[in-house]
Every structure is written in structure tokens, then in C-alpha cells.
Scaffold this motif. Structure first.
Motif, PDB file in Angstrom:
ATOM      1  N   PHE B  27     -88.763  22.999 -21.057  1.00  0.00           N
ATOM      2  CA  PHE B  27     -89.100  21.598 -21.358  1.00  0.00           C
ATOM      3  C   PHE B  27     -89.397  20.833 -20.066  1.00  0.00           C
ATOM      4  O   PHE B  27     -90.427  20.171 -19.946  1.00  0.00           O
ATOM      5  N   MET B  31     -93.274  19.917 -17.328  1.00  0.00           N
ATOM      6  CA  MET B  31     -93.589  18.528 -16.972  1.00  0.00           C
ATOM      7  C   MET B  31     -93.763  18.300 -15.474  1.00  0.00           C
ATOM      8  O   MET B  31     -94.231  17.246 -15.063  1.00  0.00           O
ATOM      9  N   ASN B 193    -101.312  11.628  -8.431  1.00  0.00           N
ATOM     10  CA  ASN B 193    -101.226  12.103  -9.803  1.00  0.00           C
ATOM     11  C   ASN B 193    -100.016  13.040  -9.979  1.00  0.00           C
ATOM     12  O   ASN B 193     -99.936  14.074  -9.324  1.00  0.00           O
ATOM     13  N   PHE B 194     -99.093  12.645 -10.838  1.00  0.00           N
ATOM     14  CA  PHE B 194     -97.908  13.469 -11.103  1.00  0.00           C
ATOM     15  C   PHE B 194     -97.941  14.009 -12.532  1.00  0.00           C
ATOM     16  O   PHE B 194     -96.915  14.186 -13.166  1.00  0.00           O
ATOM     17  N   ALA B 195     -99.123  14.240 -13.044  1.00  0.00           N
ATOM     18  CA  ALA B 195     -99.246  14.670 -14.438  1.00  0.00           C
ATOM     19  C   ALA B 195     -98.588  16.043 -14.638  1.00  0.00           C
ATOM     20  O   ALA B 195     -98.568  16.868 -13.735  1.00  0.00           O
ATOM     21  N   PRO B 196     -98.040  16.279 -15.845  1.00  0.00           N
ATOM     22  CA  PRO B 196     -97.406  17.571 -16.157  1.00  0.00           C
ATOM     23  C   PRO B 196     -98.385  18.725 -15.972  1.00  0.00           C
ATOM     24  O   PRO B 196     -99.569  18.582 -16.273  1.00  0.00           O
ATOM     25  N   LEU B 260     -96.868  15.191 -25.586  1.00  0.00           N
ATOM     26  CA  LEU B 260     -95.663  14.909 -24.801  1.00  0.00           C
ATOM     27  C   LEU B 260     -94.841  13.815 -25.486  1.00  0.00           C
ATOM     28  O   LEU B 260     -93.612  13.853 -25.474  1.00  0.00           O
ATOM     29  N   SER B 264     -91.086  14.195 -26.711  1.00  0.00           N
ATOM     30  CA  SER B 264     -90.099  13.248 -26.194  1.00  0.00           C
ATOM     31  C   SER B 264     -89.368  12.548 -27.340  1.00  0.00           C
ATOM     32  O   SER B 264     -88.151  12.371 -27.300  1.00  0.00           O
ATOM     33  N   VAL B 300     -88.440   4.148 -21.662  1.00  0.00           N
ATOM     34  CA  VAL B 300     -89.272   4.963 -20.780  1.00  0.00           C
ATOM     35  C   VAL B 300     -90.427   4.140 -20.217  1.00  0.00           C
ATOM     36  O   VAL B 300     -90.796   4.265 -19.048  1.00  0.00           O
ATOM     37  N   ASN B 301     -90.980   3.257 -21.039  1.00  0.00           N
ATOM     38  CA  ASN B 301     -92.065   2.397 -20.549  1.00  0.00           C
ATOM     39  C   ASN B 301     -91.570   1.358 -19.564  1.00  0.00           C
ATOM     40  O   ASN B 301     -92.272   0.990 -18.629  1.00  0.00           O
ATOM     41  N   GLU B 304     -91.455   2.422 -15.841  1.00  0.00           N
ATOM     42  CA  GLU B 304     -92.676   2.276 -15.051  1.00  0.00           C
ATOM     43  C   GLU B 304     -92.733   0.907 -14.391  1.00  0.00           C
ATOM     44  O   GLU B 304     -93.218   0.758 -13.281  1.00  0.00           O
ATOM     45  N   LEU B 312     -88.354  12.840 -15.082  1.00  0.00           N
ATOM     46  CA  LEU B 312     -88.604  13.375 -16.412  1.00  0.00           C
ATOM     47  C   LEU B 312     -87.816  12.608 -17.478  1.00  0.00           C
ATOM     48  O   LEU B 312     -87.524  13.121 -18.546  1.00  0.00           O
ATOM     49  N   ILE B 317     -84.153   8.786 -22.079  1.00  0.00           N
ATOM     50  CA  ILE B 317     -84.017   9.563 -23.309  1.00  0.00           C
ATOM     51  C   ILE B 317     -82.563   9.968 -23.563  1.00  0.00           C
ATOM     52  O   ILE B 317     -82.018   9.689 -24.623  1.00  0.00           O
TER      53      ILE B 317
END
Lengths: 138, 407
Positions: B27, B31, B193-196, B260, B264, B300-301, B304, B312, B317
């Protein structure tokens, strides 16, 4: 060692490089950067007008289309480089206009990001197997 | 009196809970960026070794051994002294005590592994091992004793936690928050960029977590009975509504439903139902899953906006899920579902809600403060982070001399 140029030396009748230069004008390289999903259309259109070979690369880049946005759990990432396909063809100069137009029509969607076509001169072509040169090697 | 059905059920459940740790590795591993996938896997996997040894030697005794002032178990069961295949007179009286011991061991393993999501892609492997071991001794074992141990002071005040909303999810979430604050963000966080790197891997991990969660929650009934079935169903329903709610929130929020997001939301629903699983009915469980999807998505939002690099989303969560699940239990609990449980707010018992909120405050604060101090000490002595060069080249190369993907 004698002095140089010595008395036996004379200028070649025709400079080899000039000979190449004459040929160069007769061959062109076409580089087309297109949307990946248009590849089949372009390849079929080129086959239909008798193009026998090409080189293909998967490339990434951006132009006016810019990139696109991806969102992972609310975090937005700007993806600048988006996937494109690059075709390279070496052709007789006489055919260039026809081929460029053929690629353009087949790759066209009318939306931003359809790609670009570059045409440039080629100095020499050699077929590895036979050693043929110039137009015969295309 | 040993019951064969109960014993078989709890041993099978222990196997399921163990599977959650490699599931968590998948999992989380999906990510992170590809240069850190092995380092991330390793942080979960190695807990199976480190914590199993700790648990057998002293963890089980600290958590469930003879009580010392309600605060901890003593060490008289050191190295499983007197813990054999005879049933315990206090815990799970129908199964061998060593079955109960190994079942609880699996919970102790996954809890520090959960924290690794917050500190992904930047912690030194050696410092991580030291932190996890000390954290388990100083945070997990005492809190486990307070809530589940015979004589534990929170249990004595009536705090309920069916399968680990406080003991597992809130402790790891609070530690994750402390770790993010002490360690700081990853290099170039917010700029690059830290994309999974592999979302299908994350989906496989989600599937294994969901599967293992039936052992985690239903197994916490510690018997093959109706309460286990209730917990099994609650778990499934909350995972399902959590997933649905998260992707609805994404869509309403102007985005698209993402895989995702679905993963999540499922994990948020599963984490949130954990403290309540065996104490609430199916409609309450679905409601709790919906609340989990809504609140965890918002948390989670919010991250940011605050700028904390909880890489992660362990806080958003597991921490938030543990809190709202424990509080929801104070609202939705009903003795008609489980006579051994409690009545909550909706059954006319507001004081139980107060008890649950008290439990959240105590466990959250304790876990946060002790984790923060522990992290500060390790940071000042060993150093928590890899150096910048190693962080850029990735944990796989710098910590393990390996590369995940060679072609």
C-alpha cells in the motif's frame, strides 16, 4: 620528408565534399511529432503513398498545449512533459511536400497538441548491408 | 476450557493480521517514488522481526502481564514465563493463552509499521529501527495495557476500544504527527512532483489490508461467535461506505473519482470502524464509514494547506480515523448489539460519549508527547534523516544497496 605541397601535388579535379553537397539537396529528413493515438492512422496513410520505412520513438515534451494536471489525494502535480510519438523518415526531396501533407492530414485532430513536422537536409545515407549510398540507400 | 472452534478461529485471524503488514508495505510502496519503494517495503517488513522478538521477550508481559498501578504490566511474564497453552483466567478464556499472545503480537507489529507512511522517503534505516523498538516499549505497550490489559486504568474508567482505534490507529497517527513535525518535509516538497510510482501496487495492498482486517476486527471477538460475525460485517460495511464517500467527495470537490481515492477511503472506513466493530449494528457501521470518508478526506486536503509533509497521510487517515471511530462508538454503541459493550448517546447514555472523548484525549496526548520527545532524542544523537545526497539518490540505493526495477 619533403616540403608540402610538393611538386607532385595538385588540387583534386572535384572536391569530394562538394560532391556530397550536391547530393544533400536531394535527400531530406522528415521528423514528425504526433499524438500517440494517431500513430496507426499516420502509418497507414504513409504506407498508402508508398513509404517503405520509418523510425519511431516514444518521446515526451510540451509546446503550446503545456502539460496536464494530476491530482493525488488532493495534491496537484503539473505534469509538464506529456507522451508523444516521434517519426523519422529519410526521403527524396521531390516527395517531401506530398509526405508532409500526408502526415499532417492523418495526424490532425484540430485540437491543441497535434504536434509539429520538421524538414531538414541530409548529407549522406549509407545502407549498412550493401554499402550503397545516396538515394539508392533510402 | 479450551474451545476448538475459538482456537482455530483466533489462530487463523492471527495469520490474517500478519498479512496486513506486507499488505501495508505494498500500500505504501506504491505511493512513493520508484527510488524509495524497497526502503518503504523494508520499513514494514523488518517490524515483523524486530517487534516479534520484543513482544515475546517483554511486550506481552508489559501489555497483558500482572498490573502495576493500572499503568503497565510487570515483567513477570518475561520471555513468556508461565505463558503456555493453558487458557488465561482473564483473557480469551476459551483458547490457549499462547494463541492469544501471538494474535496480539500481530497488532504490535503493524502499529509502528503504520507510522512509516508519515516519514517515508527520508528516514535512516538504523534510526528507524531504534525509534520503532523504543516507541513500542514506551507507547504501544503501556497504551495497550491501559485499554486492554487486566487492571488498565482507561479500561477501568469504561473506555472501550474493540480492535484498536485507540491502541493501534490513534497511537500511530499521533506518533506520525510528531514525526512529521520533528523531521520536516522531504527535499523539494511542494516544488517537485511526488506522484505515486505504482498505483496498482497500492490497490493490491489495499485488497490485502481489507482481507486481513477481517482477522483484525472479527478476530478481536477472540471467539468464533456472534460478536465476531457482527464485527466482520461492520468492518466490511464501513470499508465499503468509506470508499464510496471518498470518491463522492472527490467528484463534488471538482475533481474526478480516483483509484487512490477509492483505496484511501476504504482504508479510512476500515480504520474508523475498528474501535466500534463489535459494538455497533450494520446501519451504524455504514454511517461511521460515511463519516470516515467525509472527515478523513477533509483532513487529508487540509494537510496540503497547512504544509505538513505527512507523506502518505498517516495522520489524516489513521489518526483522524482512530479519533472519530472511538467517538462514534460513544454515539452509536448499543447493548442490544453486544451485551458486553455499552450504550452510547443514541441509546440515551451521553456519559459514555464523554468517556470515549476522554480516552481519545489521553491516548492522543500521551502518544504525541512521548513520540515527540523520543524523536528529538534520536534526532540529536543518531540523526533521523538521511543526508540530502542520499535522499536524492533514494533510500533503495543509499540504505539497502539495491534497485527495485532493473531492465
Amino acid at each position: 620528408m619533403g616540403s608540402f605541397p610538393d611538386k607532385h601535388w595538385r588540387e583534386p579535379a572535384v572536391a569530394p565534399f562538394t560532391t556530397q553537397g550536391e547530393k544533400e539537396k536531394k535527400m531530406k529528413k522528415i521528423e514528425a511529432i504526433i499524438k500517440p493515438f494517431k500513430l496507426d492512422d499516420v502509418k497507414e496513410a504513409l504506407s498508402a503513398i508508398g513509404i517503405k520505412g520509418m523510425t519511431l520513438s516514444e518521446v515526451k515534451g510540451y509546446g503550446r498545449q503545456k502539460g496536464h494536471k494530476e491530482v493525488y489525494r488532493g495534491a496537484e502535480y503539473q505534469v509538464d512533459f506529456i507522451p508523444k510519438v516521434k517519426l523519422e523518415l529519410i526521403v527524396d526531396a521531390a516527395q517531401v511536400d506530398e509526405i508532409v501533407e500526408c502526415i499532417r492530414r492523418a495526424a490532425l485532430t484540430g485540437k491543441i497538441g497535434d504536434g509539429k513536422i520538421f524538414v531538414m537536409p541530409i548529407e549522406e545515407v549509407v545502407r549498412v548491408r550493401t554499402g550503397e549510398k545516396g538515394s539508392n540507400a533510402i | 476450557m479450551i474451545n476448538a472452534g475459538d482456537t482455530a478461529f483466533v489462530l487463523a485471524a492471527a495469520g490474517l493480521v500478519l498479512l496486513m503488514t506486507p499488505g501495508l508495505a505494498l500500500f505504501y510502496g506504491g505511493m512513493v517514488r520508484s527510488k524509495n519503494v524497497l526502503g518503504t517495503f523494508m520499513q514494514s517488513l523488518v517490524m515483523i522481526s524486530v517487534i516479534s522478538v520484543e513482544w515475546v521477550l517483554m511486550g506481552y508481559s508489559m501489555s497483558f502481564g500482572p498490573d502495576v498501578g493500572g499503568l503497565t504490566g510487570n515483567l513477570s511474564w518475561f520471555a513468556l514465563n508461565t505463558v503456555g497453552s493453558a487458557p488465561s483466567p482473564t483473557y480469551a478464556t476459551t483458547i490457549p493463552q499462547n494463541a492469544f499472545m501471538i494474535y496480539q503480537c500481530m497488532f504490535a507489529i503493524i502499529t509502528p509499521a503504520l507510522i512509516t507512511g508519515a516519514i517515508a522517503e527520508r528516514i535512516r534505516f538504523s534510526s528507524f529501527i531504534v525509534f520503532s523498538l523504543l516507541w513500542t516499549i514506551l507507547v504501544y505497550n503501556p497504551v495497550c495495557h491501559w485499554v486492554w490489559g487486566s487492571g488498565g486504568w482507561l479500561a477501568a474508567r469504561g473506555v472501550l476500544d474493540f480492535a484498536g482505534g485507540l491502541v493501534v490507529h490513534l497511537t500511530s497517527g499521533a506518533a506520525a504527527l510528531a514525526a512529521v513535525m520533528v523531521m520536516g518535509p522531504r527535499y523539494n516538497h511542494g516544488k517537485r512532483n511526488f506522484a505515486p510510482h505504482n498505483l496498482p501496487m497500492t490497490i493490491i495492498g489495499t485488497a490485502l489490508l481489507w482481507f486481513g482486517w477481517f482477522g483484525f476486527n472479527a478476530g478481536s471477538a477472540l471467539a468464533a461467535n456472534g460478536i465476531a460475525a457482527t464485527a466482520f460485517i461492520s468492518t466490511h460495511l464501513a470499508g465499503m461506505t468509506g470508499m464510496a464517500m471518498w470518491i463522492i467527495m472527490e467528484s463534488l470537490h471538482g475533481g474526478k473519482p480516483t483509484t487512490l481515492g477509492a483505496a484511501s477511503g476504504a482504508v479510512a472506513g476500515l480504520a474508523t470502524i475498528t474501535p466500534a466493530a463489535g459494538f455497533v449494528g450494520p446501519i451504524a457501521a455504514m454511517t461511521i464509514g460515511i463519516i470516515a470518508g467525509f472527515v478523513c478526506y477533509s483532513a487529508v486536503n487540509l494537510k496540503e494547506k497547512i504544509g505538513l509533509d505527512d507523506s502518505l497521510d498517516v495522520v489524516g487517515i489513521h489518526g483522524v480515523g482512530g479519533i472519530i471511530g472511538t467517538i462514534c462508538l460513544g454515539i452509536f454503541a448499543s447493548k442490544t448489539v453486544n451485551a458486553g459493550g455499552a450504550d452510547g448517546l443514541l441509546a440515551g447514555n451521553a456519559s459514555f460519549l464523554g468517556t470515549q472523548i476522554f480516552g481519545v484525549l489521553v491516548v492522543g496526548l500521551y502518544a504525541f508527547v512521548v513520540s515527540w520527545i523520543l524523536l528529538k532524542i534520536i534526532n540529536g544523537t543518531m540523526g533521523l534523516r538521511v543526508n540530502k545526497e542520499d535522499e536524492i539518490s533514494g533510500l533503495d540505493q543509499s540504505q539497502h544497496n539495491e534497485t527495485a526495477y532493473n531492465n
